[in-house]
Design an enzyme around this catalytic site. Structure first.
Site, PDB file in Angstrom:
ATOM      1  N   ASN B 135     -48.597 -17.992 -15.409  1.00  0.00           N
ATOM      2  CA  ASN B 135     -47.527 -17.190 -14.805  1.00  0.00           C
ATOM      3  C   ASN B 135     -46.351 -17.083 -15.785  1.00  0.00           C
ATOM      4  OD1 ASN B 135     -45.373 -16.183 -13.402  1.00  0.00           O
ATOM      5  ND2 ASN B 135     -45.802 -17.307 -11.513  1.00  0.00           N
ATOM      6  N   CYS B 138     -42.739 -14.470 -13.230  1.00  0.00           N
ATOM      7  CA  CYS B 138     -41.717 -14.558 -12.178  1.00  0.00           C
ATOM      8  C   CYS B 138     -40.319 -14.467 -12.756  1.00  0.00           C
ATOM      9  CB  CYS B 138     -41.886 -15.857 -11.392  1.00  0.00           C
ATOM     10  SG  CYS B 138     -43.222 -15.737 -10.207  1.00  0.00           S
ATOM     11  N   THR B 204     -43.187  -9.246 -10.692  1.00  0.00           N
ATOM     12  CA  THR B 204     -42.112  -8.522  -9.993  1.00  0.00           C
ATOM     13  C   THR B 204     -40.946  -8.176 -10.916  1.00  0.00           C
ATOM     14  OG1 THR B 204     -41.176 -10.618  -9.321  1.00  0.00           O
ATOM     15  CG2 THR B 204     -42.673  -9.543  -7.766  1.00  0.00           C
ATOM     16  N   CYS B 381     -39.367  30.998 -13.129  1.00  0.00           N
ATOM     17  CA  CYS B 381     -40.066  29.727 -12.881  1.00  0.00           C
ATOM     18  C   CYS B 381     -40.522  29.101 -14.201  1.00  0.00           C
ATOM     19  CB  CYS B 381     -41.280  29.974 -11.982  1.00  0.00           C
ATOM     20  SG  CYS B 381     -42.251  28.481 -11.661  1.00  0.00           S
ATOM     21  N   CYS B 384     -41.866  23.632 -13.128  1.00  0.00           N
ATOM     22  CA  CYS B 384     -41.430  22.225 -13.206  1.00  0.00           C
ATOM     23  C   CYS B 384     -42.022  21.324 -12.130  1.00  0.00           C
ATOM     24  CB  CYS B 384     -39.918  22.138 -13.167  1.00  0.00           C
ATOM     25  SG  CYS B 384     -39.195  22.508 -11.550  1.00  0.00           S
TER      26      CYS B 384
END
Lengths: 448, 432
Positions: B135, B138, B204, B381, B384
């Protein structure tokens, strides 16, 4: 009314249930979910359909962002009776009819209920949202404290003018207090809304009644401008022999009695109720009769369903309440037994060559112990006393221009008493608002 | 029926859906429920040194909702496991024994010295787990102590710790990357250089949810004070997809096995990750918001999708969309699309008009011959896609390529010849 009739056969709890809020208010969750359904349309069709031009996508966005007071301000700035209109507007033929969700999924945003969600808290708390401009030193007489008069008075007050309010009834509010079906405006909402409107300040109720001890001359002599919002005081008659027979009742009067009743159980209720008419008053008196426990309630209308002034939605609601609506029937002769009404002989009608209904030659008899007259109202000219000669008329109502000015340069008018209106609360509010701005322009231009 | 069996780094599972290392995988009780529900695997909530850390006994989560109270974004300040190491190890051993066909990987977070890694890795692998996930992701709490994203933000640290792990582990080593970096390629490259078997991402994102409008303090808060948390849920998926695709298409990292994570809620989200280069996916927030039952939609939806595409297995899908991802400079500047409004579907809300008029190119009418009507003016136009994005009616506004004629906006002839920025005369660096 017909004192020979008994009171309601229903228990107090049944009556309470029947006369409870027809559309209970939305909870916060319901309102947020519903608000999310609004597409925030450009140049929104719902707003274009609102007689008072409420910025509907704007107020719904404010509900979505949890700014309920701001939402109420958006609504009430366009329509000070946004609370009552949320309850009584025929939204199905106004804003909600034009909601683009109808095209998308045949189910409009429930704009009326959202409007109620936004306005209820502010009426409840009494929080005033519109400050008054500095006192102009000008005074305006507003005659009639119904939706048109109150709307006009409120707007004039915020524009800095002082308003004296005249009304012949005990309570203010006009048809909001005396006319609208009870189940649409529960918990004394009409009076609470009137109080909220008066609390803006600068509006005084004065004694006196136009056509009684008050003349238009007097008002013109004592005020800088006059607004007439006197409504329609006279009920149309059927034009039959025996209309004063016991059991033949003016629907408007009965509804007023119902609205003011402390005990609904004491109101006289018929077993066989016949309502003559095709407008909202006919629907209201029919539905409320059923809710009071009347056995059979039949509405008889001389044209077809498409010509009824009451909306489809209202007709459908009446049917769900057990009201039978019969079309193409016109009253011919009252049947009287023992000095009481016993029934009505009716002509079957058909469309005549000129587009109006005519008797077909066939007749039918409907039994009735109560006959309600709900075939419209007309201006009570006697009430206007000396005004009748002062004002131009159109189709027997007061003629006004697009700013709600009458033919007299210091008199404005609005609501049901003027020609060209839609006889709706919301239109009356708009009349009062437009007149107030026109009066304001006049006072500031002419008196500086 | 497509074969959903999945192999990631040699670790097999009956489907490619693993639960990510997070609260849902903190205990045997939860993981057993997940496997009963049908999840293919789980990455056990991150273990650390004894004595265990302490979590706050107050709000650990905050959510951003739609008005219908759907969770759009979610954040947390929960740390790694707060249970004693041995309790976790015993439970992991038992769960793996009870569910031999499921993937069970153990997440791990340790201080930056080799001895600790050498001490803990054998203990963990002794449980019989299928692999370890380091990990380095975090962003809250543990990062203040020099772990989690504090490692993941420094490629050199990633490489060093990966090397230690590979030296002392027998099972596959997955490096979980933090998105709190400006470019995901250097951390992924460092993991590969350190010998990692694969990477998982994203963890995250640093976030503060909002303030409390009554107290004007940060919300959620612990006794009046708050700290940034890690943001996840549907709102972060596009960020995760970009990072997964960057790894998949960059020559220095291409081919590095990726376990895709970030806002996966339904099977279509999984298709996105797999097509952009992930070999399997991990899910947390959707399970925390709806419970483990969502696995049914994930599995069945993916299976039906593969069948519809004529694909026999998940691996047929992996990386399919990667070749379509490129740098801006290689986009074909000769290609022209125009918006088209289907008048039969249009509900006349006017949103396309007002956003084009207010914020873009004034290319959509609101009135035609005095009637409310919304039509595209091809001469204005630019293609987009804004109107298509805001239109509430699915399929009402579509983008249509011009294949012939002249673009009425530019007066340029439509050509099938491609020309990108590197070849464009306006580019001062252009060679041609």
């Amino acid at each position: 009314m017909a004192t020979h009739l008994p009171g309601s056969p229903l228990s107090q709890s049944e009556l309470e249930e029947n006369f409870s809020d027809i559309h209970p208010p939305l909870s916060r969750s319901e309102a947020l979910i519903e608000a999310d359904r609004c597409y925030f349309c450009y140049d929104a069709p719902c707003t274009a359909a609102c007689p008072t031009d409420i910025d509907i996508p704007g107020f719904i966005q404010q509900i979505r962002s949890d700014n309920i007071r701001g939402s109420a301000r958006t609504i009430l700035s366009a329509n000070i009776m946004g609370g009552m209109c949320a309850r009584v507007c025929p939204t199905e033929v106004l804003c909600e009819q034009d909601c683009v969700r109808n095209t998308h999924e045949d189910k409009p945003v429930v704009i009326g209920l959202l409007q109620r969600y936004a306005t209820d808290p502010v009426i409840q708390s009494g929080k005033q949202l519109f400050p008054r401009k500095a006192d102009s030193g000008r005074r305006v007489a507003v005659v009639g404290a119904g939706p048109a008069g109150l709307s006009c008075a409120h707007r004039l007050s915020t524009l800095g003018h002082r308003v004296d309010l005249f009304d012949g009834q005990e309570k203010l509010g006009g048809l909001n207090e005396y006319g609208i079906a009870a189940y649409k405006t529960v918990d004394e909402f009409a009076q609470r809304e009137v109080q909220y409107i008066l609390d803006v300040g600068g509006i005084e109720r004065q004694p006196g009644r136009l056509g009684g001890d008050l003349t238009l001359d007097h008002l013109l002599g004592n005020y800088d401008a006059v607004f007439l919002g006197v409504g329609l005081g006279d009920v149309n008659n059927l034009g039959l022999d025996g209309e004063d027979t016991a059991g033949v009742v003016d629907a408007v009067e009965y509804i007023a009695e119902l609205r003011q009743a402390d005990d609904l159980g004491e109101l006289a209720v018929g077993q066989n109720v016949l309502v003559i008419g095709g407008g909202m008053t006919a629907i209201d008196v029919a539905v409320q009769s059923r809710k009071l426990g009347a056995g059979q309630v039949t509405i008889a209308y001389r044209r077809g369903p498409e010509q009824m002034n009451a909306s489809r939605h209202e007709q459908d609601y009446a049917r769900t309440q057990g009201v039978v609506i019969r079309h193409w029937l016109s009253p011919r002769e009252l049947q009287v037994t023992d000095n009481r009404v016993a029934g009505m002989l009716m002509d079957r009608t058909r469309l005549g060559p000129d587009g109006s209904p005519e008797p077909s030659g066939e007749t039918v008899t409907l039994p009735a112990d109560v006959v309600f007259k709900a075939i419209g109202q007309q201006l009570h000219w006697n009430q206007l006393a000396d005004a009748r000669d002062a004002l131009a008329t159109e189709r027997n109502r007061i003629k006004v221009d697009d700013q709600r000015r009458t033919s007299h340069q210091r008199i404005w008018a609005g609501g049901d008493c003027v020609a060209g209106g839609e006889d709706l609360t919301v239109s009356a509010v708009q009349d009062g608002k437009l007149a107030a701005h026109s009066i304001d322009d006049y006072l500031r231009q002419n008196h500086g | 029926m497509a074969d959903l069996n999945s192999t990631f780094l040699g670790i097999t599972s009956p489907n490619p859906f693993w639960l990510a290392s997070a609260p849902p995988t903190d205990k045997a009780y939860n993981v057993n429920r997940a496997f009963e529900a049908g999840w293919g695997g789980a990455v056990w909530k991150t273990l650390g040194e004894d004595p265990p850390i302490v979590n706050v006994s107050g709000p650990r989560y905050g959510a951003i909702h739609s008005n219908e109270r759907r969770v759009i974004g979610f954040n947390n300040i929960e740390l790694i496991t707060d249970r004693p190491l041995q309790v976790n190890l015993d439970e992991i051993r038992q769960v793996k024994r009870d569910w031999p066909d499921r993937a069970l990987v153990v997440s791990l977070m340790l201080p930056m010295n080799e001895q600790t890694w050498a001490q803990y890795l054998p203990m963990i692998e002794d449980t019989g787990c299928d692999g370890v996930e380091l990990n380095f992701g975090c962003p809250h709490g543990m990062s203040e102590r020099g772990m989690g994203s504090a490692v993941g933000q420094v490629p050199e640290y990633i490489q060093m710790a990966t090397e230690w792990a590979k030296k002392h582990a027998r099972t596959p080593v997955i490096i979980k990357l933090t998105p709190n970096v400006t470019n995901i390629v250097p951390p992924a490259r460092a993991a590969r250089a350190g010998g990692a078997d694969g990477v998982s991402l994203i963890n995250t994102i640093n976030s503060i949810m909002r303030v409390d409008y009554d107290t004007l303090t940060m919300w959620p808060a612990t006794d009046g004070q708050g700290t940034h948390g890690g943001y996840c849920g549907p709102a972060v998926k596009p960020i995760a997809l970009n990072m997964v695709a960057e790894i998949a298409r960059n020559p220095e990292t291409a081919g590095l096995p990726v376990s895709g994570i970030g806002g996966i809620t339904d099977w279509r989200d999984a298709v996105d990750f797999l097509a952009l280069g992930a070999s399997n996916v991990q899910v947390c927030t959707a399970a925390m918001v709806y419970g483990f039952k969502i696995i049914d939609d994930l599995v069945q939806g993916l299976s039906d999708f593969l069948d519809d595409k004529g694909m026999a297995s998940v691996s047929d899908l992996v990386g399919k969309a990667v070749p379509s991802v490129t740098d801006w400079q290689y986009l074909n500047l000769n290609y022209v699309e125009k918006a088209h409004i289907d008048q039969d579907l249009c509900i006349s809300c006017g949103r396309c008009h007002v956003v084009c008029e207010d914020t873009s190119h004034q290319a959509i009418s609101h009135t035609v011959n005095g009637v409310r009507r919304f039509e595209v003016n091809d001469a204005e136009c630019v293609g987009c896609n804004l109107c298509t994005s805001v239109c509430p009616v699915d399929g009402c506004i579509t983008m249509r390529p011009m294949t012939s004629g002249v673009d009425p906006r530019t007066g340029q002839k439509i050509t099938s010849e491609k020309r990108n920025w590197t070849e464009h005369p306006n580019n001062p660096m252009c060679n041609s």
